[in-house]
Design a protein around this motif. Structure first.
Motif, PDB file in Angstrom:
ATOM      1  N   PHE A  23      -0.582  -1.469   6.791  1.00 37.66           N
ATOM      2  CA  PHE A  23      -1.345  -0.304   6.345  1.00 37.66           C
ATOM      3  C   PHE A  23      -2.753  -0.295   6.957  1.00 37.66           C
ATOM      4  O   PHE A  23      -3.261   0.756   7.360  1.00 37.66           O
ATOM      5  CB  PHE A  23      -1.435  -0.309   4.816  1.00 37.66           C
ATOM      6  CG  PHE A  23      -2.118   0.906   4.254  1.00 37.66           C
ATOM      7  CD1 PHE A  23      -1.447   2.117   4.177  1.00 37.66           C
ATOM      8  CD2 PHE A  23      -3.434   0.839   3.804  1.00 37.66           C
ATOM      9  CE1 PHE A  23      -2.074   3.237   3.656  1.00 37.66           C
ATOM     10  CE2 PHE A  23      -4.066   1.961   3.273  1.00 37.66           C
ATOM     11  CZ  PHE A  23      -3.385   3.169   3.207  1.00 37.66           C
ATOM     12  N   GLY A  24      -3.351  -1.488   7.041  1.00 36.86           N
ATOM     13  CA  GLY A  24      -4.676  -1.583   7.649  1.00 36.86           C
ATOM     14  C   GLY A  24      -4.649  -1.136   9.101  1.00 36.86           C
ATOM     15  O   GLY A  24      -5.547  -0.438   9.576  1.00 36.86           O
TER      16      GLY A  24
ATOM     17  N   GLU B 138       0.832  -1.207   0.000  1.00 37.29           N
ATOM     18  CA  GLU B 138       0.000   0.000   0.000  1.00 37.29           C
ATOM     19  C   GLU B 138       0.867   1.257   0.000  1.00 37.29           C
ATOM     20  O   GLU B 138       0.542   2.261  -0.652  1.00 37.29           O
ATOM     21  CB  GLU B 138      -0.928   0.025   1.214  1.00 37.29           C
ATOM     22  CG  GLU B 138      -1.986  -1.070   1.231  1.00 37.29           C
ATOM     23  CD  GLU B 138      -1.506  -2.331   1.916  1.00 37.29           C
ATOM     24  OE1 GLU B 138      -0.290  -2.445   2.199  1.00 37.29           O
ATOM     25  OE2 GLU B 138      -2.339  -3.229   2.164  1.00 37.29           O
TER      26      GLU B 138
ATOM     27  N   ASP C 132      -0.625  -6.747   7.219  1.00 36.93           N
ATOM     28  CA  ASP C 132      -1.549  -5.628   7.050  1.00 36.93           C
ATOM     29  C   ASP C 132      -1.134  -4.425   7.900  1.00 36.93           C
ATOM     30  O   ASP C 132      -1.905  -3.890   8.697  1.00 36.93           O
ATOM     31  CB  ASP C 132      -2.974  -6.070   7.394  1.00 36.93           C
ATOM     32  CG  ASP C 132      -3.996  -5.075   6.854  1.00 36.93           C
ATOM     33  OD1 ASP C 132      -3.606  -4.188   6.065  1.00 36.93           O
ATOM     34  OD2 ASP C 132      -5.168  -5.178   7.237  1.00 36.93           O
TER      35      ASP C 132
ATOM     36  N   GLN D   9      -4.557   2.590   9.060  1.00 34.90           N
ATOM     37  CA  GLN D   9      -5.840   3.189   8.676  1.00 34.90           C
ATOM     38  C   GLN D   9      -6.873   3.057   9.788  1.00 34.90           C
ATOM     39  O   GLN D   9      -7.631   3.987  10.055  1.00 34.90           O
ATOM     40  CB  GLN D   9      -6.366   2.535   7.390  1.00 34.90           C
ATOM     41  CG  GLN D   9      -5.606   2.922   6.146  1.00 34.90           C
ATOM     42  CD  GLN D   9      -5.514   4.428   5.937  1.00 34.90           C
ATOM     43  OE1 GLN D   9      -4.577   5.076   6.402  1.00 34.90           O
ATOM     44  NE2 GLN D   9      -6.506   4.995   5.271  1.00 34.90           N
TER      45      GLN D   9
ATOM     46  N   LYS E 140      -6.433  -8.343   0.547  1.00 34.13           N
ATOM     47  CA  LYS E 140      -6.163  -7.349   1.595  1.00 34.13           C
ATOM     48  C   LYS E 140      -5.770  -6.013   0.972  1.00 34.13           C
ATOM     49  O   LYS E 140      -6.267  -4.938   1.358  1.00 34.13           O
ATOM     50  CB  LYS E 140      -5.034  -7.862   2.510  1.00 34.13           C
ATOM     51  CG  LYS E 140      -4.574  -6.865   3.534  1.00 34.13           C
ATOM     52  CD  LYS E 140      -3.030  -6.759   3.645  1.00 34.13           C
ATOM     53  CE  LYS E 140      -2.329  -6.525   2.329  1.00 34.13           C
ATOM     54  NZ  LYS E 140      -0.950  -6.029   2.458  1.00 34.13           N
TER      55      LYS E 140
ATOM     56  N   ASP F 217      -3.089  -8.766  11.461  1.00 30.38           N
ATOM     57  CA  ASP F 217      -2.548  -9.549  10.354  1.00 30.38           C
ATOM     58  C   ASP F 217      -1.180  -8.947  10.033  1.00 30.38           C
ATOM     59  O   ASP F 217      -1.091  -7.784   9.652  1.00 30.38           O
ATOM     60  CB  ASP F 217      -3.481  -9.441   9.142  1.00 30.38           C
ATOM     61  CG  ASP F 217      -2.849 -10.076   7.903  1.00 30.38           C
ATOM     62  OD1 ASP F 217      -1.678 -10.526   7.958  1.00 30.38           O
ATOM     63  OD2 ASP F 217      -3.531 -10.112   6.861  1.00 30.38           O
TER      64      ASP F 217
ATOM     65  N   ASN G 277      -7.762  -2.509   1.212  1.00 28.10           N
ATOM     66  CA  ASN G 277      -7.144  -1.322   1.817  1.00 28.10           C
ATOM     67  C   ASN G 277      -7.122  -0.120   0.872  1.00 28.10           C
ATOM     68  O   ASN G 277      -7.214   1.021   1.320  1.00 28.10           O
ATOM     69  CB  ASN G 277      -5.712  -1.628   2.270  1.00 28.10           C
ATOM     70  CG  ASN G 277      -5.671  -2.352   3.609  1.00 28.10           C
ATOM     71  OD1 ASN G 277      -6.608  -2.248   4.405  1.00 28.10           O
ATOM     72  ND2 ASN G 277      -4.597  -3.091   3.843  1.00 28.10           N
ATOM     73  N   LEU G 278      -6.969  -0.386  -0.422  1.00 30.58           N
ATOM     74  CA  LEU G 278      -6.848   0.738  -1.370  1.00 30.58           C
ATOM     75  C   LEU G 278      -8.192   1.146  -1.986  1.00 30.58           C
ATOM     76  O   LEU G 278      -8.280   2.185  -2.649  1.00 30.58           O
ATOM     77  CB  LEU G 278      -5.842   0.398  -2.481  1.00 30.58           C
ATOM     78  CG  LEU G 278      -4.388   0.255  -2.039  1.00 30.58           C
ATOM     79  CD1 LEU G 278      -3.491   0.001  -3.251  1.00 30.58           C
ATOM     80  CD2 LEU G 278      -3.892   1.487  -1.277  1.00 30.58           C
TER      81      LEU G 278
ATOM     82  N   LEU H   8      -9.777   4.825  -2.377  1.00 30.39           N
ATOM     83  CA  LEU H   8      -8.712   5.833  -2.347  1.00 30.39           C
ATOM     84  C   LEU H   8      -8.418   6.365  -3.752  1.00 30.39           C
ATOM     85  O   LEU H   8      -7.451   7.103  -3.954  1.00 30.39           O
ATOM     86  CB  LEU H   8      -7.432   5.253  -1.720  1.00 30.39           C
ATOM     87  CG  LEU H   8      -7.547   4.853  -0.238  1.00 30.39           C
ATOM     88  CD1 LEU H   8      -6.216   4.325   0.281  1.00 30.39           C
ATOM     89  CD2 LEU H   8      -8.016   6.024   0.623  1.00 30.39           C
TER      90      LEU H   8
END
Lengths: 352, 352
Positions: B341-342, A151, B339, B345, A178, B336, A182-183, A186
């Motif tokens: 970035f998750g 990401e 993850d 966010q 995933k 995770d 996440n994106l 955006l």
């Protein structure tokens, strides 16, 4: 006598929590661009840095590395591990923290989490390099390997280079799912692909970012057409590569710091004198970047200490205005510097 | 979703405050003896350690060093600076912190102040070595250089070797006065001396511990009689020595790790093949320590990474029973692991 440490004893510390706050306060794409600016600035003054390949401690499961550098005024280092099998037990492949210190006194001036910051600076470096090397008007990137870094790579490539279309592939479809989740929302045009071959269709930039600690061949020569920029950031330790060597033979290869990249990068497959161009020379104009539209450029990125240094400088410069740090009682600071023992003894009543 | 980090994100941190508490809780001489036991234990398994000379970044004012090592299960490193002129501006010559990590995951398991801990481990090492090398029944030590390390040296030499009489000298009389004040009432027989020559009268052990970053001659050959053990710990970087080379020629020289000592220790004055004995061999019985009562033994101590590792192990092993640490939010730990970035966010609402 008070046992409370003096101001000199404290080092500003940026926790994961505060780093996340900082990213949201600034905005992630603004922060990626800001870090890229600092990295570019430090590449421009490349010769003012003390440089050394990182100090690695390898084991069967992974590697622990120390990455020091100094510009003569500020010293910095990062602690970082790389353990590909960690994810199986719910741990991160890469965790990191870093430090800046005053060269003239040796006193630390910043301690910071760098798991997040490393993802940010790696993406900022990739996008900065792509801004110099990718074909003009690149808007489509293939991403092979959709793990923790992906990401950040996507957002940096958009913020710095204008990439808006992403073609995604991972041997583990869950990783792609995933990344898509996440994106989503955006503003990217996202395509989940069923193979690496499929992913690179129509892409001007190919990012390879896989985590296996082994020689893997993510890209073979017949997959790579003319006029491509390859951003190869997954092969970053001895014994770990992602590209078939024939691709290297057909590309112009750009690196951060050759003594380290020859140990860790894709070019570890090649002879010691395999020609490479140093990115700082491209950035200062001393060397040519992309020559023509048909050329295959390859950034053999392994991550270098100056990039961490730049990212830490960026964070430090934001602390005064944001206050997003804690004060950590890391340094003993007696009133009389020669009286460490006296400090200890006077603290007895207060601390015992 | 909660932004609070999971348990895996936390690293136990021992602040200066908590290190002082730990020293008083255990008792300083008991702690010095305990650390010496850990150092001895790690010298006994010397061959199981990854060893490298420290990674030094030198400047006009001083040096910043990283000292990593690993025993295959646990990795450790110390950050330490040495800036002799710092004291003029009210700063410590030496500050330090250190870390232990799990080799199998790369995750840090302890972050600790090490300014105090370095003074303790340096003293514990000196006393451990003196227990093997000093003449039988040594009870008198000359201390030349009465700075921040000196009280720790005195207490360790008493706890491990039975030294009770101290003869003190420093070019700065105020340093000696400080040392006398700090040790008064602790049961030593203390004599402040007017010269180094005066201080060594009747001493079986001579400790030199001065801070100038230069070639100095604290001891000349004619000052050193037979049957002496010299504990030379002040000369610890390139260009910094304390002893005249004739003393080295007349002594049996014992070192921690030859590749580092030849760069940093007193023996940097000597040819590359100048004979030395490694302390781990003396401790395991593979090499002879003191041969006879007239021999001059010289510990050319520069401080080695395994000693910091041992001291950090000691501290870690005390944390469960004492609870003297904080939990530091140093590591990003998404649910995770792929993850990152998750995690960032999801923290947005909680942290922005």
């Amino acid at each position: 006598m008070a046992a409370a440490p003096s101001e000199l004893a404290y080092v500003p510390f940026v926790s994961v929590e505060n780093m996340m706050r900082l990213v949201h306060r600034i905005g992630i794409e603004t922060m990626l661009t800001g870090i890229a600016d600092y990295i570019e600035e430090d590449f421009r003054r490349w010769e003012s840095f003390d440089k050394t390949p990182r100090v690695a401690s390898h084991s069967a499961e992974g590697v622990i590395e120390l990455m020091p550098t100094s510009d003569g005024d500020v010293y910095g280092f990062k602690y970082v591990n790389g353990h590909p099998k960690n994810t199986k037990s719910g741990l991160q492949t890469v965790t990191a923290f870093g430090l800046l210190a005053n060269v003239h006194t040796g006193y630390p001036v910043l301690l910071s989490e760098m798991t997040l910051l490393t993802a940010l600076r790696t993406a900022a470096t990739s996008a900065l390099v792509a801004r110099y090397l990718a074909p003009r008007g690149s808007d489509t990137m293939a991403m092979i390997g959709n793990g923790a870094q992906s990401e950040f790579q996507a957002l940096a490539m958009r913020a710095l280079c204008g990439v808006t279309r992403l073609r995604l592939y991972d041997i583990d479809r869950k990783a792609t799912d995933k990344l898509v989740a996440n994106l989503s929302g955006l503003g990217f045009d996202l395509t989940a692909c069923s193979s690496a071959e499929d992913a690179i269709e129509g892409a001007q930039i190919i990012t390879t970012c896989t985590a296996d600690k082994q020689y893997a061949t993510i890209l073979t020569d017949n997959m790579v057409g003319a006029g491509i920029h390859i951003n190869a950031i997954g092969g970053d330790c001895p014994g770990k590569t992602e590209l078939h060597r024939d691709i290297l033979l057909r590309s112009d290869v750009f690196v951060e710091y050759p003594p380290q990249t020859r140990i860790e990068g894709e070019i570890q497959q090649m002879p010691e004198d395999f020609p490479v161009t140093e990115m700082w020379q491209v950035i200062t104009g001393a060397a040519k970047g992309r020559r023509d539209a048909r050329q295959v450029t390859l950034f053999d990125g392994v991550g270098f200490a100056t990039e961490d240094f730049s990212a830490l400088r960026f964070v430090r410069d934001k602390l005064e205005s944001t206050g997003l740090c804690q004060q950590l009682d890391l340094l003993a600071d007696p009133d009389d510097p020669r009286d460490l023992f006296g400090m200890l003894q006077r603290a007895k009543g207060n601390t015992a």
